[in-house]
Design a protein around this motif. Structure first.
Motif, PDB file in Angstrom:
ATOM      1  N   SER A  10      10.250  -7.885 -31.225  1.00 23.19           N
ATOM      2  CA  SER A  10      10.404  -9.314 -30.976  1.00 23.19           C
ATOM      3  C   SER A  10      10.894 -10.263 -32.030  1.00 23.19           C
ATOM      4  O   SER A  10      10.612 -10.077 -33.133  1.00 23.19           O
ATOM      5  CB  SER A  10       8.983 -10.171 -30.421  1.00 23.19           C
ATOM      6  OG  SER A  10       9.238 -11.445 -30.334  1.00 23.19           O
ATOM      7  N   ASP A  12      10.092 -13.074 -32.852  1.00 25.84           N
ATOM      8  CA  ASP A  12       9.223 -13.996 -33.344  1.00 25.84           C
ATOM      9  C   ASP A  12       8.135 -13.500 -34.104  1.00 25.84           C
ATOM     10  O   ASP A  12       7.448 -13.814 -34.612  1.00 25.84           O
ATOM     11  CB  ASP A  12       8.581 -14.600 -31.935  1.00 25.84           C
ATOM     12  CG  ASP A  12       9.368 -15.728 -31.132  1.00 25.84           C
ATOM     13  OD1 ASP A  12      10.122 -16.357 -31.906  1.00 25.84           O
ATOM     14  OD2 ASP A  12       9.304 -15.598 -29.944  1.00 25.84           O
ATOM     15  N   TRP A  13       8.259 -11.932 -34.063  1.00 24.70           N
ATOM     16  CA  TRP A  13       7.581 -11.191 -35.032  1.00 24.70           C
ATOM     17  C   TRP A  13       7.646 -11.667 -36.453  1.00 24.70           C
ATOM     18  O   TRP A  13       8.651 -11.642 -36.857  1.00 24.70           O
ATOM     19  CB  TRP A  13       7.488  -9.703 -35.039  1.00 24.70           C
ATOM     20  CG  TRP A  13       6.634  -9.075 -36.051  1.00 24.70           C
ATOM     21  CD1 TRP A  13       6.677  -8.363 -36.923  1.00 24.70           C
ATOM     22  CD2 TRP A  13       5.135  -8.594 -35.693  1.00 24.70           C
ATOM     23  NE1 TRP A  13       5.646  -7.954 -37.759  1.00 24.70           N
ATOM     24  CE2 TRP A  13       4.536  -8.209 -36.923  1.00 24.70           C
ATOM     25  CE3 TRP A  13       4.495  -8.857 -34.419  1.00 24.70           C
ATOM     26  CZ2 TRP A  13       3.349  -7.327 -36.538  1.00 24.70           C
ATOM     27  CZ3 TRP A  13       3.123  -8.478 -34.251  1.00 24.70           C
ATOM     28  CH2 TRP A  13       2.485  -7.669 -35.455  1.00 24.70           C
ATOM     29  N   GLN A  59      -3.912 -20.592 -34.026  1.00 23.26           N
ATOM     30  CA  GLN A  59      -3.578 -21.060 -32.973  1.00 23.26           C
ATOM     31  C   GLN A  59      -3.887 -22.587 -32.431  1.00 23.26           C
ATOM     32  O   GLN A  59      -2.848 -23.297 -32.177  1.00 23.26           O
ATOM     33  CB  GLN A  59      -3.803 -20.064 -31.743  1.00 23.26           C
ATOM     34  CG  GLN A  59      -2.943 -20.224 -30.454  1.00 23.26           C
ATOM     35  CD  GLN A  59      -1.581 -19.755 -30.792  1.00 23.26           C
ATOM     36  OE1 GLN A  59      -1.226 -18.825 -31.622  1.00 23.26           O
ATOM     37  NE2 GLN A  59      -0.671 -20.659 -30.378  1.00 23.26           N
ATOM     38  N   GLN A  63      -1.336 -25.947 -32.482  1.00 27.04           N
ATOM     39  CA  GLN A  63      -1.463 -26.750 -31.367  1.00 27.04           C
ATOM     40  C   GLN A  63      -1.432 -28.054 -31.594  1.00 27.04           C
ATOM     41  O   GLN A  63      -0.915 -29.054 -31.092  1.00 27.04           O
ATOM     42  CB  GLN A  63      -2.719 -26.363 -30.275  1.00 27.04           C
ATOM     43  CG  GLN A  63      -2.172 -25.156 -29.542  1.00 27.04           C
ATOM     44  CD  GLN A  63      -3.146 -24.429 -28.785  1.00 27.04           C
ATOM     45  OE1 GLN A  63      -4.402 -25.020 -28.641  1.00 27.04           O
ATOM     46  NE2 GLN A  63      -3.150 -23.124 -28.160  1.00 27.04           N
ATOM     47  N   GLY A 105       6.677 -24.018 -32.858  1.00 27.41           N
ATOM     48  CA  GLY A 105       6.685 -23.055 -31.650  1.00 27.41           C
ATOM     49  C   GLY A 105       6.906 -21.648 -31.932  1.00 27.41           C
ATOM     50  O   GLY A 105       6.450 -20.739 -31.428  1.00 27.41           O
ATOM     51  N   ARG A 106       7.706 -21.471 -32.832  1.00 32.50           N
ATOM     52  CA  ARG A 106       8.077 -20.131 -33.458  1.00 32.50           C
ATOM     53  C   ARG A 106       7.065 -19.294 -34.091  1.00 32.50           C
ATOM     54  O   ARG A 106       6.311 -18.235 -33.891  1.00 32.50           O
ATOM     55  CB  ARG A 106       9.336 -20.188 -34.421  1.00 32.50           C
ATOM     56  CG  ARG A 106       9.934 -18.759 -34.687  1.00 32.50           C
ATOM     57  CD  ARG A 106      11.333 -18.695 -35.333  1.00 32.50           C
ATOM     58  NE  ARG A 106      11.571 -20.048 -36.007  1.00 32.50           N
ATOM     59  CZ  ARG A 106      12.380 -21.167 -35.581  1.00 32.50           C
ATOM     60  NH1 ARG A 106      12.862 -20.968 -34.434  1.00 32.50           N
ATOM     61  NH2 ARG A 106      12.625 -22.181 -36.423  1.00 32.50           N
ATOM     62  N   SER A 108       3.918 -20.486 -33.536  1.00 31.01           N
ATOM     63  CA  SER A 108       2.668 -20.033 -32.669  1.00 31.01           C
ATOM     64  C   SER A 108       2.886 -18.804 -31.893  1.00 31.01           C
ATOM     65  O   SER A 108       2.105 -18.133 -31.468  1.00 31.01           O
ATOM     66  CB  SER A 108       2.770 -21.479 -31.711  1.00 31.01           C
ATOM     67  OG  SER A 108       1.799 -21.114 -30.597  1.00 31.01           O
ATOM     68  N   ARG A 109       4.280 -18.593 -31.338  1.00 28.12           N
ATOM     69  CA  ARG A 109       4.623 -17.379 -30.802  1.00 28.12           C
ATOM     70  C   ARG A 109       4.221 -16.205 -31.783  1.00 28.12           C
ATOM     71  O   ARG A 109       3.827 -15.337 -31.332  1.00 28.12           O
ATOM     72  CB  ARG A 109       6.222 -17.332 -30.256  1.00 28.12           C
ATOM     73  CG  ARG A 109       6.262 -18.394 -29.256  1.00 28.12           C
ATOM     74  CD  ARG A 109       7.806 -18.218 -28.688  1.00 28.12           C
ATOM     75  NE  ARG A 109       8.761 -18.577 -29.502  1.00 28.12           N
ATOM     76  CZ  ARG A 109       9.495 -19.628 -29.916  1.00 28.12           C
ATOM     77  NH1 ARG A 109       8.774 -20.677 -29.322  1.00 28.12           N
ATOM     78  NH2 ARG A 109      10.203 -19.930 -30.789  1.00 28.12           N
ATOM     79  N   GLY A 110       4.465 -16.296 -33.089  1.00 32.68           N
ATOM     80  CA  GLY A 110       4.219 -15.317 -34.033  1.00 32.68           C
ATOM     81  C   GLY A 110       2.761 -14.843 -34.213  1.00 32.68           C
ATOM     82  O   GLY A 110       2.441 -13.937 -34.099  1.00 32.68           O
ATOM     83  N   ARG A 112       0.548 -15.458 -31.777  1.00 33.07           N
ATOM     84  CA  ARG A 112       0.384 -14.899 -30.541  1.00 33.07           C
ATOM     85  C   ARG A 112       0.673 -13.337 -30.575  1.00 33.07           C
ATOM     86  O   ARG A 112      -0.300 -12.439 -30.215  1.00 33.07           O
ATOM     87  CB  ARG A 112       1.049 -15.588 -29.333  1.00 33.07           C
ATOM     88  CG  ARG A 112       0.376 -15.488 -27.957  1.00 33.07           C
ATOM     89  CD  ARG A 112       0.772 -16.269 -27.017  1.00 33.07           C
ATOM     90  NE  ARG A 112       1.017 -17.595 -27.235  1.00 33.07           N
ATOM     91  CZ  ARG A 112       2.251 -18.312 -27.216  1.00 33.07           C
ATOM     92  NH1 ARG A 112       3.181 -17.481 -27.169  1.00 33.07           N
ATOM     93  NH2 ARG A 112       2.096 -19.407 -27.905  1.00 33.07           N
ATOM     94  N   LEU A 113       1.717 -12.901 -31.173  1.00 32.74           N
ATOM     95  CA  LEU A 113       2.155 -11.604 -31.323  1.00 32.74           C
ATOM     96  C   LEU A 113       1.213 -10.800 -32.283  1.00 32.74           C
ATOM     97  O   LEU A 113       0.631  -9.642 -32.112  1.00 32.74           O
ATOM     98  CB  LEU A 113       3.665 -11.444 -31.620  1.00 32.74           C
ATOM     99  CG  LEU A 113       4.579 -11.813 -30.451  1.00 32.74           C
ATOM    100  CD1 LEU A 113       6.128 -11.733 -31.235  1.00 32.74           C
ATOM    101  CD2 LEU A 113       4.550 -10.973 -29.420  1.00 32.74           C
TER     102      LEU A 113
END
Length: 128
Positions: A10, A12-13, A59, A63, A105-106, A108-110, A112-113
């Motif tokens: 991904s 986003d990793w 996380q 937020q 946002g980036r 946060s996605r990272g 999550r991964l």
């Protein structure tokens, strides 16, 4: 393709985190997550020793940062002129907040991964 291979491919990793399964990858993930928190959290061993707690707290922290930046962004045009801030500075501030929201946002996605990769193979993940 394995789940971890999909995660690390991904965009986003995070570059700072090694691929799952490689030598010291969990340490690189923990270091990266810890670096996303304010420094004072580094002394809480509960967070640093438990990947799931660390990832969850990061996380939540992200937020709240995003919420604060959104408020700052949405109130800039109303609040900053009353503080005597020049229009050009207000425009630069708004752009800065927009960029920061994208970065958060980036991140946060990272997070999550990385969190998903850390949890693969744990008892909670196997129950799913």
């Amino acid at each position: 393709m394995s789940q971890t291979a999909t995660l690390t491919r991904s965009p986003d990793w995070p570059l700072q985190v090694k691929s799952p399964g490689s030598h010291d990858w969990e340490r690189s993930a923990t270091r990266w997550l810890r670096d996303l928190l304010p420094a004072r959290y580094g002394s809480y061993l509960t967070l640093t020793r438990h990947h799931a707690l660390l990832a969850r707290h990061v996380q939540l922290q992200l937020q709240h940062e995003m919420r604060a930046v959104r408020v700052a962004l949405h109130t800039s045009r109303a609040d900053l002129p009353m503080m005597g801030v020049a229009e050009s500075v207000i425009e630069n501030t708004i752009r800065m907040y927009a960029i920061e929201l994208e970065q958060l946002g980036r991140l946060s996605r990272g997070v999550r991964l990385v969190s998903e990769a850390l949890l693969v193979g744990t008892p909670a993940q196997r129950k799913r």
